[in-house]
Design a protein around this motif. Structure first.
Motif, PDB file in Angstrom:
ATOM      1  N   VAL A 226       2.828  -5.298   3.135  1.00 52.60           N
ATOM      2  CA  VAL A 226       2.793  -4.206   2.887  1.00 52.60           C
ATOM      3  C   VAL A 226       3.565  -2.977   3.907  1.00 52.60           C
ATOM      4  CG1 VAL A 226       0.837  -2.072   3.087  1.00 52.60           C
ATOM      5  CG2 VAL A 226       0.356  -4.103   1.996  1.00 52.60           C
ATOM      6  N   ASP A 227       3.865  -3.461   4.909  1.00 51.60           N
ATOM      7  CA  ASP A 227       4.614  -2.737   5.950  1.00 51.60           C
ATOM      8  C   ASP A 227       6.120  -2.682   5.355  1.00 51.60           C
ATOM      9  OD1 ASP A 227       2.865  -2.097   8.020  1.00 51.60           O
ATOM     10  OD2 ASP A 227       3.167  -3.621   9.267  1.00 51.60           O
ATOM     11  N   LEU A 228       6.529  -3.963   4.938  1.00 55.82           N
ATOM     12  CA  LEU A 228       7.770  -3.978   4.192  1.00 55.82           C
ATOM     13  C   LEU A 228       8.028  -3.026   2.960  1.00 55.82           C
ATOM     14  CD1 LEU A 228       8.636  -7.835   4.442  1.00 55.82           C
ATOM     15  CD2 LEU A 228       9.800  -6.081   5.847  1.00 55.82           C
ATOM     16  N   LEU A 229       7.002  -3.244   2.190  1.00 57.90           N
ATOM     17  CA  LEU A 229       6.876  -2.404   0.914  1.00 57.90           C
ATOM     18  C   LEU A 229       7.010  -0.735   1.245  1.00 57.90           C
ATOM     19  CD1 LEU A 229       6.349  -1.778  -1.988  1.00 57.90           C
ATOM     20  CD2 LEU A 229       3.831  -1.829  -1.651  1.00 57.90           C
ATOM     21  N   ARG A 230       6.202  -0.421   2.672  1.00 60.34           N
ATOM     22  CA  ARG A 230       6.266   0.926   2.948  1.00 60.34           C
ATOM     23  C   ARG A 230       7.628   1.184   3.032  1.00 60.34           C
ATOM     24  NH1 ARG A 230       2.800   0.679   6.997  1.00 60.34           N
ATOM     25  NH2 ARG A 230       1.084   0.988   5.734  1.00 60.34           N
ATOM     26  N   ASN A 231       8.477   0.539   3.740  1.00 60.05           N
ATOM     27  CA  ASN A 231      10.056   0.732   4.014  1.00 60.05           C
ATOM     28  C   ASN A 231      10.627   0.904   2.818  1.00 60.05           C
ATOM     29  OD1 ASN A 231       9.538   0.560   6.944  1.00 60.05           O
ATOM     30  ND2 ASN A 231      10.202  -1.302   7.062  1.00 60.05           N
ATOM     31  N   ASP A 232      10.485  -0.050   1.945  1.00 61.19           N
ATOM     32  CA  ASP A 232      11.293  -0.282   0.562  1.00 61.19           C
ATOM     33  C   ASP A 232      10.917   1.129  -0.413  1.00 61.19           C
ATOM     34  OD1 ASP A 232      11.822  -2.806   1.389  1.00 61.19           O
ATOM     35  OD2 ASP A 232      10.668  -3.916  -0.396  1.00 61.19           O
ATOM     36  N   LEU A 233       9.753   1.699  -0.131  1.00 59.99           N
ATOM     37  CA  LEU A 233       9.420   2.729  -1.050  1.00 59.99           C
ATOM     38  C   LEU A 233      10.043   4.050  -0.469  1.00 59.99           C
ATOM     39  CD1 LEU A 233       5.546   2.430  -1.542  1.00 59.99           C
ATOM     40  CD2 LEU A 233       7.384   2.242  -3.219  1.00 59.99           C
ATOM     41  N   ASN A 234      10.917   3.803   0.684  1.00 58.79           N
ATOM     42  CA  ASN A 234      11.554   5.213   1.128  1.00 58.79           C
ATOM     43  C   ASN A 234      12.944   5.230   0.221  1.00 58.79           C
ATOM     44  OD1 ASN A 234       9.721   5.874   3.215  1.00 58.79           O
ATOM     45  ND2 ASN A 234      10.843   4.381   4.688  1.00 58.79           N
TER      46      ASN A 234
END
Ligand SMILES: [Zn+2]
Length: 297
Positions: A226-234
């Motif tokens: 989810v942390d990686l997804l948070r970055n990706d969503l940027n």
């Protein structure tokens, strides 16, 4: 019920998942760590003034240096002094000292003394934390990892002879007594695919998270992912070209009652000790409060 799961741990940092709690609870723990967990810090400094002679070389040194005494005292006071809560007392609670006037307090149970004896050289030499010597127990030396903290610079003919007196205090009285830095928490979140077709736009960017990482029902629960997804969503979120097209095809949603809490200590104690002490302080305070209530009602 409050549950706690350690996500990652080093000597000086902790990342914890709390569940069954609310924001106020996690915040009270955060504030307790910043302002109430006791820590040792240098509170007094005594500098030997005068001219000193090096007996071997005959060279003369003077206790004179670029930094003002106040600046120097501040730099020393911010050093991480190893703190062992079970072996030491606050000065006003020390069995040997609590009845004395404040100036007279200080014994091996409530005070740690350090000394430094450094002289300068041509071109200047940095005085670092590892040059400090503790009087007494060796485990109270400044930890090796922090030995390279620069304190001041001494040039040819300059010398610093000084004693430092560390006592235990609380962050609410002075920041030097605060054992933590970067104490933060945020709601745990899960990823959710809202529109499968548009979500492909993110996966096509070949970032960290792929469609395969999501569960069959279109959710993502793994905390690290989810942390990686948070970055990706940027890359597809607010302020990007794709924002309008992507239109929240994947979103992050808060998990009720779950928080990720993380902090680092300054090295004066382990992160685990800091957490234990914070819980102890909080428990103590609530106990005092319920006693007050019991008396009043
Ligand atoms: Zn004492």
């Amino acid at each position: 019920m409050t549950k706690l799961k350690i996500l990652s741990e080093t000597d000086t940092s902790l990342r914890i998942l709390f569940s069954g709690v609310n924001r106020a609870f996690v915040n009270s723990l955060r504030r307790t760590m910043i302002s109430d967990v006791p820590k040792f810090a240098i509170d007094q400094m005594r500098v030997e003034l005068g001219v000193f002679k090096n007996e071997e070389t005959g060279e003369l040194f003077e206790s004179n240096y670029a930094l003002s005494d106040e600046q120097l005292a501040h730099r020393f006071s911010m050093l991480p002094i190893p703190t062992f809560h079970d072996d030491f007392y606050f000065q006003d609670e020390c069995p040997d000292c609590k009845d004395m006037v404040v100036d007279q307090r200080g014994c091996p149970s409530c005070q740690i003394i350090y000394t430094i004896s450094s002289s300068g050289e041509e071109g200047g030499r940095s005085v670092v934390a590892s040059e400090m010597n503790v009087i007494g127990d060796r485990r109270l030396e400044i930890p090796e990892a922090y030995g390279s903290i620069p304190l001041t610079k001494l040039f040819e003919g300059q010398v610093l002879h000084a004693y430092f007196y560390a006592i235990m205090g609380r962050g609410r009285d002075h920041a030097k007594y605060s054992p933590v830095s970067g104490v933060t928490f945020y709601a745990r979140q899960n990823g959710k695919i809202n529109v499968k077709t548009r979500s492909k736009m993110l996966f096509d960017l070949n970032l960290n998270i792929t469609a395969k990482d999501f569960n069959k029902d279109g959710t993502l629960n793994d905390i690290d992912k989810v942390d990686l997804l948070r970055n990706d969503l940027n890359h597809v979120g607010s302020g990007t070209d794709l924002e309008a097209q992507f239109n929240d095809a994947i979103t992050l949603e808060d998990v009720e009652g779950e928080f990720i809490f993380q902090f680092e200590t300054d090295g004066s104690m382990t992160a685990r000790t800091c957490l234990e002490q914070a819980c102890k302080e909080l428990a103590g305070r609530f106990e005092a409060l319920s006693n007050d209530f019991a008396e009043a009602l």
